[in-house]
Every structure is written in structure tokens, then in C-alpha cells.
Design a protein around this motif. Sequence first.
Motif, PDB file in Angstrom:
ATOM      1  N   GLU A  48      36.947   3.672 -22.004  1.00  0.00           N
ATOM      2  CA  GLU A  48      37.723   3.265 -23.111  1.00  0.00           C
ATOM      3  C   GLU A  48      36.721   2.382 -23.925  1.00  0.00           C
ATOM      4  OE1 GLU A  48      40.646   5.001 -23.536  1.00  0.00           O
ATOM      5  OE2 GLU A  48      40.157   6.040 -21.807  1.00  0.00           O
ATOM      6  N   LEU A  49      36.503   1.670 -23.163  1.00  0.00           N
ATOM      7  CA  LEU A  49      35.697   0.836 -24.082  1.00  0.00           C
ATOM      8  C   LEU A  49      34.185   1.433 -24.102  1.00  0.00           C
ATOM      9  CD1 LEU A  49      35.937  -3.008 -22.271  1.00  0.00           C
ATOM     10  CD2 LEU A  49      37.189  -1.430 -24.284  1.00  0.00           C
ATOM     11  N   THR A 103      39.324   2.585 -34.351  1.00  0.00           N
ATOM     12  CA  THR A 103      40.840   1.533 -33.603  1.00  0.00           C
ATOM     13  C   THR A 103      41.341   0.906 -34.755  1.00  0.00           C
ATOM     14  OG1 THR A 103      39.298   1.357 -31.997  1.00  0.00           O
ATOM     15  CG2 THR A 103      41.072   0.006 -32.356  1.00  0.00           C
ATOM     16  N   GLN A 119      34.542   2.915 -28.150  1.00  0.00           N
ATOM     17  CA  GLN A 119      34.070   2.494 -28.878  1.00  0.00           C
ATOM     18  C   GLN A 119      33.770   2.598 -30.178  1.00  0.00           C
ATOM     19  OE1 GLN A 119      37.538   0.539 -29.682  1.00  0.00           O
ATOM     20  NE2 GLN A 119      38.430   1.839 -27.689  1.00  0.00           N
ATOM     21  N   PRO A 120      33.890   1.830 -31.368  1.00  0.00           N
ATOM     22  CA  PRO A 120      35.167   1.502 -31.859  1.00  0.00           C
ATOM     23  C   PRO A 120      36.456   2.994 -31.921  1.00  0.00           C
ATOM     24  CG  PRO A 120      33.334   1.889 -33.490  1.00  0.00           C
ATOM     25  CD  PRO A 120      32.697   2.319 -31.968  1.00  0.00           C
ATOM     26  N   TRP A 121      36.176   3.710 -31.947  1.00  0.00           N
ATOM     27  CA  TRP A 121      36.763   5.434 -32.143  1.00  0.00           C
ATOM     28  C   TRP A 121      37.618   5.009 -31.128  1.00  0.00           C
ATOM     29  CZ3 TRP A 121      34.590   6.693 -36.446  1.00  0.00           C
ATOM     30  CH2 TRP A 121      33.347   6.525 -36.067  1.00  0.00           C
ATOM     31  N   PRO A 160      28.671   0.169 -28.334  1.00  0.00           N
ATOM     32  CA  PRO A 160      30.523  -0.746 -27.929  1.00  0.00           C
ATOM     33  C   PRO A 160      29.333  -1.735 -27.054  1.00  0.00           C
ATOM     34  CG  PRO A 160      29.313   1.361 -26.725  1.00  0.00           C
ATOM     35  CD  PRO A 160      28.916   1.348 -28.344  1.00  0.00           C
ATOM     36  N   ARG A 163      45.332  -3.841 -30.131  1.00  0.00           N
ATOM     37  CA  ARG A 163      44.390  -3.351 -28.611  1.00  0.00           C
ATOM     38  C   ARG A 163      44.391  -4.473 -27.200  1.00  0.00           C
ATOM     39  NH1 ARG A 163      38.468  -3.454 -30.565  1.00  0.00           N
ATOM     40  NH2 ARG A 163      38.033  -2.599 -28.017  1.00  0.00           N
TER      41      ARG A 163
END
Length: 536
Positions: free
Chosen positions: A471-472, A485, A475-477, A407, A17
Motif C-alpha cells: 500500500e505505501l 490520494t 503512494q502517492p496513488w 514513496p 489516510r
Amino acid sequence: MTDFLLSISAGTVDWSRAQFALTAIYHWLFVPLTLGLALIMGVMETCYYRTKSVFWKDTVRFWQKLFGINFAMGVATGLILEFEFGTNWSNYSWLVGDVFGAPLAIEGIVAFFMEATFVGVMFFGWGKVSDGFHLASTWLTGLGATISAWWILVANAWMQYPVGQVFNPDTMRNEMTSFADVALSPFAIDKFFHTVLSAWIVGAVFAVAVSCYYLIRANSGKMPEATAVKTRKFAVSSIKIASIVGLVATLLTAYTGDNSAYMVAKTQPMKLAAMEALYDGEEGAPLTAVALINPFRQPDYAASEELPLQVAIPKMLSVLATRDLNGFVPGINDIIKGGYTQHDGTTALSFAEKSERGKVAIDAIGKYREAKKNGNAAEADKYGALIKDNVKYIGYGYMDNPDQIVPYIPVCFWSFRIMVGLGMLLILAFAVTLFVVYRKDILRLKWLHIAWLVLLPLAYVASESGWVLAELGRQPWAIQDMLPTWIGVSDISSGSVIFTFFMFLVLFTLLLVVEINIMCKAIKQGPEFSDVAARP
């Protein structure tokens, strides 16, 4: 799949990551300037084509030089970024490659080759092709870069909002069912316009800042007067074009940002709740302007921890998320517990229900494949139906703790406010500059020239903050609701990822330093004016 997960270390996941984030952040330092300068160069060369003034030819050739330096660096980091899907994210590539690969392939075959072809004519075609063909090449270079961005953003939007596909348990892959749904999803369209417009802002800020630097130099008394006169004309003309582009782009970016918030509320409510630090939903929810959230600690959202020193705009979040002053906006705890009414009128499932249905899908896949292997059609049909009914939540089947779907709130909260706050500042800066350049004398306002030099890095901060949030915030996808992820990584040692992480860190930093050095030399050298004697 279970054996695969057992063989993957947490270090491999974390460093993979980190490496992808590192590459994406560096790559995005170059892309916005490419897209933004391409538009500005096109406008300037159109001025040359219409007027045949050698001044505009000199002007556009200078900006093309800076464009070329940046373009080369962007290509280098972009190629590495795409290769990482195969090296570090092979399981992701296997599962969704049939869908995700299509837009990236089109980007490479069509858009990239288009811009690569015409960029050569743009740089080396002066005096070798007609003015009209050269003008077309400049615009087509920018168009190729923009189309390239379109297909990459289609792929990214699909990760955020997966549509136009179905899971095939026989191949263990997600397969495309509608190219149009993938390419023209509302999430993709809005993401494209918001991202490209924000890139135009960066290009406009860069052009204004560099032009202001030249005004400072021209007014320093260290230039021959004939050159100083031309330099001032060059700078003021560039400021006028770039400021118009910048003001239009900032206003349109604000509009598309509003649409983005509405799309996120519909498709990624957890991202919206995290970036607003909204722990418990409410009707007529206020929009938090600022609050003193500790950037280094995840808040206790389960206990509905109060936001310290919160300043909020009443009901504004409900307007953004639902287009209704009294609309209900779910908070983090609501999304975990479920039971509220969603945008489409259905009742939201709880995390526990989604996790259970995801586990049913995972178990059914194994039993389906076993039944197919044994030739038991009835059993295969039974478990195939279970897969179809529950595969939507398959990603939750790998989770046991609701904290896993939340997240990191401080990063989402502050990146959103940095992006919006700096965006509003840039709207004001472009508006003031346009007023001054058309109604006042911008030549002697040194404070404004210096202000633009300060705004240049802040424009990049705003641009990067937007990507960090996008993007963050999901998360967690890796694929929203479908693929966590940690399921998408390659089965490789963390040591090899750590090694390449630092190798890329050094490489990208060197590339950035080299670009800045070459850029500074080119800017210091300045534009070459055809009708002015050579400068010492």
C-alpha cells in the motif's frame, strides 16, 4: 475540481489516510488467522469423517472455538473499513465506484453470506446434521472466506493496476468496460494467491505455537497423566497437519512473491525502485540483501546517494524484474527522467511529459463539458479526443514536483526485507519441525516449543509488512497513475476525522485486547476430550 481541491486541507488528507491505515492494519490482524485456521480445520474434520475417531472430533471442535472468536472480530473491523470509502473517501468512491463497487458488492452478496450461513452450521450443527453435511459446512465456511478475500483483492489489485475501464467525461466517472479484465487481471490473480498463501502461513504458525504451548503444559507435571497423554497426542497431531500446511504455504508464497516482483516491475516500477532503494537504473542490477538505510529520513536519491554497508546479490534484481541476467531495471531517477525502454517495448515518458499530458486532459474535460452544455458537437468531439489520448496520465496533472511520485523509501525498503527475511525463517522452522515430529521426539524439545511461541508474533509482523509494502509502495496513488490520494478524500473537516481516528484507535485496541483475553482463556481451558475424565 479546482474549487474542491482548494477546500480540502492537508490535515483532512493526512488524517483520512491515517484512519484508513489504522483500520486496515487492525483488520488484517484477524483475516489471516481466519483463512489459515479454516484450511487446517477442514483437514482435521476430514480426518474425523474418514476415521470416525472421537479424538479428531474433539480436536477440530477446539480449533473451531478459536476460529469463531477471531472470525467475529474480523467481521467487525471489516465492515468499518468498507464504510470508510463513503465517509472519508467519497470523491474516490464517486470517480471509480462503477468499477470498484462491483467486486465489493459480489463479496458482500455472495461470499460473505455464504460463509455467514455455513459458519452457523459449523458451530451449532454438531449432532443436528449428518457428519458429511457438517464436513461440507466447515469446508464451505473456509471457501466462503477465501472467495471473500478474492473479491476484496480483485478490488485492491485494480487500484494497483487499473484495467477494464474507461473514463466518461459526461458523468465524470470511470466506468467498467470488461468485468473479466477486472476480475481476472494477472495482477489480481497473483495478488490473491500470494495473500491467501501468506494467510495460511499465519494460521499454521498459530496452530503450531498453541500446540507447543500444550506440550510445555503437558510436560510440566501439573496435569493428570491421562489428560497429559491426550494433550500430547492432540498437540503432536495438530503440529503435523499445521507444519505440512505451513511448509507448503511458505514455499508457494516464495514462488508467488517472485511473480509479484515481476508484475510490480512491469506495472509499478517506482514501487520496485523504492523497495530496492535503486536510484539509478542499470543492466544486470544486483538485489540488495541489506543496507543501513536510515528509517527516519528520505534518502537523497536525486544525488544518487550511496547505500551504506550494502550487501547485494549480483544480477539477481534483473532476474526478478526482467527474467534476464542483464536486463535493465530503471531506478527512481530514470523513472522521473524517462527515456528508457519499458517492458512492453515503448519508451517511458518523463514526469514532466506525463504532468503536461495530465494537465491537457484536465483542461480538456472542462472545455468538453462546456462545449456539450452549449451544444457545440464539433468542439466536444475535439476535446473528447484530447481526453482519450491523455486521460491515462490525468493523475500527473495534479502534480508539479517529481518528488511527489516517490514513496517513502525507508518504509518500502525495510518492510520488504522484514517480510522476506521472516518468510525464509519460517520455511526453515517448518522444515525443522516436520523433520523432528516425524523422525525425532518432539515431546521433550522445549527449546523448539519456546521458539514457536516467539515465532507467532513474528508471523504477524511479516504479514503486516507485506501489506505496508503493497500500500505505501504505490503512494502517492489511490489509483495507479489515475488518482492521487489527496484527490480522493471527502470534503470534511480534519477535526471530525481526528476524532473518529482516536475513537477507532480505542475501539480497535479494546477489541484486540478482548480477543486476546478470550483466546487466552480458551487456550488455557484447552481441548475437551470426550473419553477423559473432567480436569480440575
